[in-house]
Scaffold this active site. Sequence first.
Site, PDB file in Angstrom:
ATOM      1  N   GLY A 166     -11.129  -1.197 -20.805  1.00 15.43           N
ATOM      2  CA  GLY A 166     -11.457  -2.144 -19.745  1.00 15.43           C
ATOM      3  C   GLY A 166     -10.549  -3.346 -19.881  1.00 15.43           C
ATOM      4  N   GLU A 167     -11.137  -4.480 -19.970  1.00 12.90           N
ATOM      5  CA  GLU A 167     -10.356  -5.713 -20.098  1.00 12.90           C
ATOM      6  C   GLU A 167     -10.979  -6.511 -21.239  1.00 12.90           C
ATOM      7  OE1 GLU A 167      -9.951  -9.013 -19.554  1.00 12.90           O
ATOM      8  OE2 GLU A 167      -7.773  -8.801 -19.410  1.00 12.90           O
ATOM      9  N   CYS A 199      -8.652   1.387 -26.630  1.00 14.87           N
ATOM     10  CA  CYS A 199      -7.871   0.460 -25.809  1.00 14.87           C
ATOM     11  C   CYS A 199      -8.429  -0.972 -25.862  1.00 14.87           C
ATOM     12  CB  CYS A 199      -7.787   1.021 -24.399  1.00 14.87           C
ATOM     13  SG  CYS A 199      -6.306   0.508 -23.560  1.00 14.87           S
ATOM     14  N   HIS A 222      -7.114   6.709 -24.331  1.00 13.61           N
ATOM     15  CA  HIS A 222      -8.457   7.014 -23.821  1.00 13.61           C
ATOM     16  C   HIS A 222      -8.813   8.484 -24.022  1.00 13.61           C
ATOM     17  CE1 HIS A 222      -9.335   3.273 -21.552  1.00 13.61           C
ATOM     18  NE2 HIS A 222      -8.028   3.156 -21.573  1.00 13.61           N
ATOM     19  N   GLU A 278     -11.524   9.949 -23.695  1.00 13.99           N
ATOM     20  CA  GLU A 278     -12.523  10.403 -22.716  1.00 13.99           C
ATOM     21  C   GLU A 278     -11.875  10.890 -21.414  1.00 13.99           C
ATOM     22  OE1 GLU A 278     -11.719   7.321 -23.253  1.00 13.99           O
ATOM     23  OE2 GLU A 278     -11.942   6.113 -21.435  1.00 13.99           O
ATOM     24  N   ARG A 284      -1.256  -6.733 -27.284  1.00 15.41           N
ATOM     25  CA  ARG A 284      -1.871  -6.458 -25.983  1.00 15.41           C
ATOM     26  C   ARG A 284      -0.823  -6.087 -24.938  1.00 15.41           C
ATOM     27  NH1 ARG A 284      -5.955 -10.692 -23.226  1.00 15.41           N
ATOM     28  NH2 ARG A 284      -6.638  -9.067 -21.803  1.00 15.41           N
TER      29      ARG A 284
HETATM   30  N1  GLN Z   1      -4.901  -4.212 -20.878  1.00 10.76           N
HETATM   31  C1  GLN Z   1      -6.282  -4.253 -21.307  1.00 10.76           C
HETATM   32  C2  GLN Z   1      -6.513  -5.448 -22.252  1.00 10.76           C
HETATM   33  O1  GLN Z   1      -5.577  -6.002 -22.774  1.00 10.76           O
HETATM   34  C3  GLN Z   1      -6.676  -2.956 -21.997  1.00 10.76           C
HETATM   35  C4  GLN Z   1      -6.524  -1.785 -21.053  1.00 10.76           C
HETATM   36  C5  GLN Z   1      -7.459  -0.621 -21.284  1.00 10.76           C
HETATM   37  O2  GLN Z   1      -8.521  -0.748 -21.917  1.00 10.76           O
HETATM   38  N2  GLN Z   1      -7.116   0.521 -20.738  1.00 10.76           N
HETATM   39  O3  GLN Z   1      -7.621  -5.834 -22.457  1.00 10.76           O
END
Ligand code: GLN
Length: 157
Positions: free
Chosen positions: A6-7, A38, A132, A134, A69
């Site tokens: 996610g983020e 991630c 990922h 999944e 990142r």
């Molecule tokens: N770019 C996202 C981050 O820095 C990570 C991307 C992802 O989880 N696929 O948080």
Amino acid sequence: LILPGGESTVQGKLLKELGMFDPIKQKIRAGMPVLATCAGMILLAESIEGQPDGQPSSWFGTMSMTVKRNAYGRQLGSFHTIQEMKGMGEVPMTFIRAPYIEKCEEGAEVLAEIEGNIVAVKYKEQYGLAFHPELDEDDTIHSAFLESIKKYKALSK
Ligand code: GLN
């Protein structure tokens, strides 16, 4: 615990605002197995490179490694590959605006590298994956994680 992609900034802020941050950190410190993919892996890293100003240099900080990142660039730098995972054979890997692991400290085991960059690490019972699992059909990594959980449960009896 699974810490999904996610983020990472949004996830970190929400974990704090919802009062989940400290209890989860304590459990991870106490040995709870974690599969972090991630953004989830970014949350676990002891040190984060590439943070915009004003964002913390770590969140949970329970894995002794430095992650970079957005190391593969923007969304268009996303890719799929098949790569050897230590002790697991070849595993498909889908990377989405992914980080990679710049360096590991003592105790962290490198599980996979792509072109010299580390993309999977195990530290104690924490799996940190830049990709990922999944999103592919292969469940090798999920099975390895289940083994960690069994071990943890047997120890905590
Ligand atoms: N770019 C996202 C981050 O820095 C990570 C991307 C992802 O989880 N696929 O948080």
